[in-house]
Design a protein around this motif. Structure first.
Motif, short mmCIF file in Angstrom:
data_model
loop_
_atom_site.label_atom_id
_atom_site.label_comp_id
_atom_site.label_asym_id
_atom_site.label_seq_id
_atom_site.Cartn_x
_atom_site.Cartn_y
_atom_site.Cartn_z
N LEU A 74 20.39 41.12 -10.24
CA LEU A 74 21.84 41.08 -10.03
C LEU A 74 22.39 42.48 -9.81
N TRP A 87 30.79 46.48 -14.88
CA TRP A 87 30.17 45.16 -14.75
C TRP A 87 28.70 45.15 -15.08
N GLU A 88 28.00 46.25 -14.82
CA GLU A 88 26.55 46.23 -15.07
C GLU A 88 26.25 46.06 -16.55
N PRO A 119 11.79 38.46 -10.06
CA PRO A 119 12.91 37.57 -9.73
C PRO A 119 12.77 36.95 -8.35
N LEU A 141 13.67 45.03 -24.65
CA LEU A 141 13.38 44.53 -23.33
C LEU A 141 12.51 45.47 -22.53
N ILE A 183 26.64 35.77 -7.70
CA ILE A 183 26.84 36.01 -9.14
C ILE A 183 27.21 37.47 -9.37
N ALA A 184 26.50 38.36 -8.68
CA ALA A 184 26.78 39.79 -8.85
C ALA A 184 28.22 40.10 -8.44
N GLU A 219 15.31 37.28 -18.53
CA GLU A 219 16.58 37.98 -18.69
C GLU A 219 16.56 39.31 -17.95
N VAL A 262 11.45 34.29 -21.99
CA VAL A 262 12.91 34.34 -21.96
C VAL A 262 13.36 35.78 -21.71
N GLN A 263 12.69 36.72 -22.42
CA GLN A 263 13.09 38.12 -22.27
C GLN A 263 12.82 38.62 -20.87
N ALA A 317 22.20 35.09 -6.07
CA ALA A 317 22.25 36.32 -6.84
C ALA A 317 23.42 37.20 -6.41
N LEU A 340 23.82 38.52 -20.56
CA LEU A 340 22.47 37.95 -20.46
C LEU A 340 21.76 38.01 -21.82
N ALA A 341 21.95 39.13 -22.52
CA ALA A 341 21.33 39.26 -23.84
C ALA A 341 21.92 38.22 -24.79
N LEU A 361 27.39 42.65 -17.84
CA LEU A 361 26.49 41.60 -17.38
C LEU A 361 25.22 41.59 -18.23
N ALA A 362 24.70 42.79 -18.51
CA ALA A 362 23.49 42.88 -19.34
C ALA A 362 23.77 42.30 -20.72
N ARG A 388 18.65 40.48 -14.65
CA ARG A 388 19.56 41.61 -14.73
C ARG A 388 19.28 42.59 -13.59
N ARG A 417 20.27 34.99 -24.14
CA ARG A 417 18.92 34.94 -24.69
C ARG A 417 18.95 34.68 -26.20
N ARG A 472 31.24 41.45 -10.81
CA ARG A 472 32.02 42.65 -10.50
C ARG A 472 33.51 42.33 -10.53
#
Lengths: 372, 342
Positions: free
Chosen positions: B335, A98-99, A66, A58, A86-87, B328, B324-325, A83, A106-107, A102-103, B332, A110, A91
């Motif tokens: 958030l 949580w960080e 965003p 990434l 959701i955050a 994402e 998509v990446q 946002a 999301l991965a 959360l990552a 991230r 994907r 949490r």
């Protein structure tokens, strides 16, 4: 309610602990007490989180702006409602980490979108099962049925083994719960063997394969056991799960002993597993055989609440569950061709069945009440 | 003395390529290619004989040319290519019967290699996860290519009973895919919108076109009788494969599947025969232990690699992976920023 009651989960094989007796909280309960709210039992060990190797990719990708996604409020400086919500939710759900979590989530999303994951030859998707299916079942097991697990030491850490359990409860929730308990406490995936009806049904069959189940047939059972998987089987089948409430906790015939021959052929131990509590989730008081025949289903259940209350009647009763894994029965002491001797197979089947039946009786004696 | 090999179905792309490569094999003296229509591609050193395997001329070719090995690679999978289902059945079944009758009469014949398919195992919810060569289908295929293949294999078994001196090798290839090959599963994934059965996700096991050719070559040179499953390792779920192809999924409820399939078939968009629908609903996996241990064949492509190779050639791929990446990553960052502020 003044303070949260802590219900211990899992005793790691030590008997007499965590039976929920008031006044004598188990060590698990004591160690948990200060943490409020205790979402899960402290005995559950989170599997070590291995960052997905592709997470680093990434870094090379140009960042997506965003701000374009969300319309800023006219006041400005208020942040983005969605946002922020959701955050905050992340949490709340994930806690301190949580960080990272959360990552990962999301991965995960994907990889689902791009089909970048692997399934094994049975269609088992370990990532989806651990991330999603188990998480969805966990509240049911821990909050609703308050499962008390015993004899976890009897599940081998590695290598093939066959978990044989009693079947009950109109809907095979007992299988799902056993799978969850094994996943959370023994850190292994329980690969279940299901009836062909499961794989004929839309959605159900698809989910079952994704969660690691396969058809209950000799070929698949031996293949899985031969690959060193922990396989779960409910040999009573529909006779067990669809039996009337008045016959609760009486084991039905254990199929034709096919599971024993599979274990004998692959020389893996048989772990008897007794499940108490599943019988009461949907007390089966009647059956609609004509309708069942019409729909090709093994039975159409009638419970005190279903179909009378409609969807409300589909909520399982919150019975108290006990799951005990018994001492493994070794099969490697038998002769190589023992699987071809019907008498050996019958005797071993009876031995497994008797063990589970006796354990069921003793667990029932220990349970004070259906719901506590 | 070198061997004389007769190959049927050389006018089809795979058969032609196979015959051409075989002609370069130093152990092989002559390769005779047979088909009803002349080949469009160059066959190199292959001698082409235009003959219909459905009539007795083929006997004269086999005996007259002193053929010692017959490779029967002409079983056709798609009715469109043969000009209709009945013509396809005629070619597949009657053609095989004639060819085998000629083989039985040929005293010099030593070896018969037949290209079959894993579709002989059918596809049903009662299937074991992985079929081995000695398992019978739970539901015999009732129509189409799969039924033809079952019948062809039946006749081949009959010949191997009557001529025990002939080494009979049957190769059951999983669904074929590849960059140059026009296969039914390839056409399916090239559709702009991919229809699937709602609530089912099939396990797909594929065989790359190069592995088909290599396995046939090996079967000609090795001397191992019996049936072998030939397939790449691993499986792809249908939904996963469609996502990798970057195509939108169109789940269709099972009661409407045959109607929609018929629509696609009459529009010649894809070949949705009943057995293909069953395959795309329940999926199928085959065990390849015998392929490795007895035949000694090692496929160069796994199912995943074969599918990716196909996607590359067709210019397909996941829906804008960079987008998509970056979405994402953006999400991230956003958030995390929000969470830290709140």
């Amino acid at each position: 309610m003044a303070d949260a009651e802590v219900i211990p989960l899992g005793t790691r094989g030590r008997p007499g602990r965590g039976t929920g007796r008031r006044g004598t909280p188990s060590s698990a309960a004591r160690s948990l007490a200060p943490k409020v709210p205790p979402a899960r039992s402290g005995r559950r060990v989170d599997p070590p989180v291995v960052p997905h190797p592709r997470a680093e990719e990434l870094a090379d990708v140009p960042s997506f702006d965003p701000d374009a996604l969300f319309v800023e409020r006219p006041g400005g400086g208020q942040g983005f409602d969605v946002a922020a919500a959701i955050a905050a939710a992340a949490r709340e759900v994930f806690g301190d980490e949580w960080e990272r979590r959360l990552a990962e989530l999301l991965a995960f999303g994907r990889r689902r979108l791009t089909g970048d994951y692997t399934v094994d030859e049975f269609g088992f998707d370990p990532e989806l099962t651990s991330t999603f299916t188990m998480a969805a079942l966990r509240p049911l097991a821990e909050r609703w049925f308050r499962i008390d697990v015993r004899g976890l030491d009897n599940i081998p850490d590695t290598g093939g083994a066959l978990v044989v359990a009693n079947h009950s409860g109109t809907v095979p929730l007992d299988a799902l719960m056993t799978g969850l308990v094994v996943h959370d406490h023994a850190q292994r995936h329980l690969r279940m063997l299901g009836a062909d009806l499961v794989f004929r049904l839309p959605f159900v069959g698809q989910l079952a394969r994704r969660a690691g189940a396969t058809l209950a047939c000799t070929e698949d059972a031996e293949r899985m056991l031969g690959q060193g998987e922990l396989v779960g089987v409910w040999p009573e089948g529909f006779k067990g799960i669809g039996k009337p409430f008045k016959e609760r906790y009486t084991l039905q015939r254990f199929g034709r002993g096919g599971f024993v021959s599979a274990a004998l052929r692959t020389r893996v131990p048989i772990v008897p597993c007794s499940i108490v509590g599943a019988e009461e989730i949907y007390p089966l008081v009647g059956n609609l055989p004509t309708l069942a025949r019409l729909l090709g289903a093994p039975y159409i259940p009638v419970t005190p609440f279903f179909p009378w209350l409609g969807p409300l009647g589909m909520i399982p009763l919150p019975s108290k569950w006990l799951i005990e894994f018994g001492e493994p029965i070794r099969t490697d002491a038998y002769a190589v061709d023992a699987a071809d001797e019907p008498m050996t197979v019958f005797n071993l089947t009876d031995q497994v069945r008797e063990t589970i039946q006796q354990t069921l009786y003793s667990l029932l004696m220990q349970r004070r009440n259906v719901f506590f | 003395m070198g061997r004389v090999v007769l190959v049927t179905g050389v006018s089809q792309p795979l058969g032609g390529r196979f015959a051409r490569t075989l002609a370069n094999n130093p152990d092989v003296e002559r390769v005779i290619g047979v088909d009803v229509v002349p080949p469009r591609a160059d066959l190199g050193a292959v001698r082409f004989v235009r003959a219909d395997i459905r009539n007795p001329v083929i006997t004269k070719v086999i005996v007259g040319e002193d053929v010692d090995t017959v490779v029967h690679a002409s079983v056709i999978a798609a009715p469109a290519r043969a000009g209709g289902r009945s013509a396809m059945k005629e070619l597949n079944v009657i053609g095989t019967m004639q060819l085998l009758a000629a083989c039985q009469k040929a005293p010099g014949l030593r070896k018969l290699v037949v290209r079959s398919t894993t579709e002989v195992y059918g596809a049903s919810p009662r299937d074991p996860a992985m079929f081995t060569e000695d398992m019978a289908p739970k539901q015999l295929p009732r129509a189409g290519f799969a039924k033809d293949a079952v019948e062809v294999e039946g006749y081949v078994r009959g010949l191997s009973r009557r001529r025990p001196d002939v080494t009979v090798t049957i190769l059951r290839h999983a669904n074929l895919i590849g960059p140059t090959l026009e296969s039914s599963i390839g056409r399916y994934f090239s559709l702009p919108v991919v229809p699937t059965t709602l609530g089912y996700d099939a396990r797909l096991q594929l065989c790359h076109e190069r592995d088909v050719l290599d396995s046939l070559q090996l079967a000609v040179s090795a001397d191992v009788p019996g049936a072998f499953n030939i397939a790449g390792d691993g499986v792809l779920m249908l939904s996963q494969a469609v996502r990798r192809a970057g195509r939108p999924l169109a789940p269709i409820p099972s009661f409407a599947v045959s109607a929609v399939g018929g629509l696609f078939r009459s529009a010649r968009l894809a070949d949705f025969s009943p057995e293909q629908v069953a395959f795309l609903t329940y999926g199928r996996g085959v065990d390849t232990t015998r392929m490795r241990k007895v035949l000694g064949f090692e496929p160069s492509f796994t199912t995943e690699q074969a599918f990716d190779d196909f996607l590359r050639a067709k210019g397909l791929g996941p829906l804008a992976p960079e987008r998509v990446q970056s979405v994402e990553r953006g999400l991230r960052d956003l958030l995390v920023r929000e969470g830290d502020r709140g």
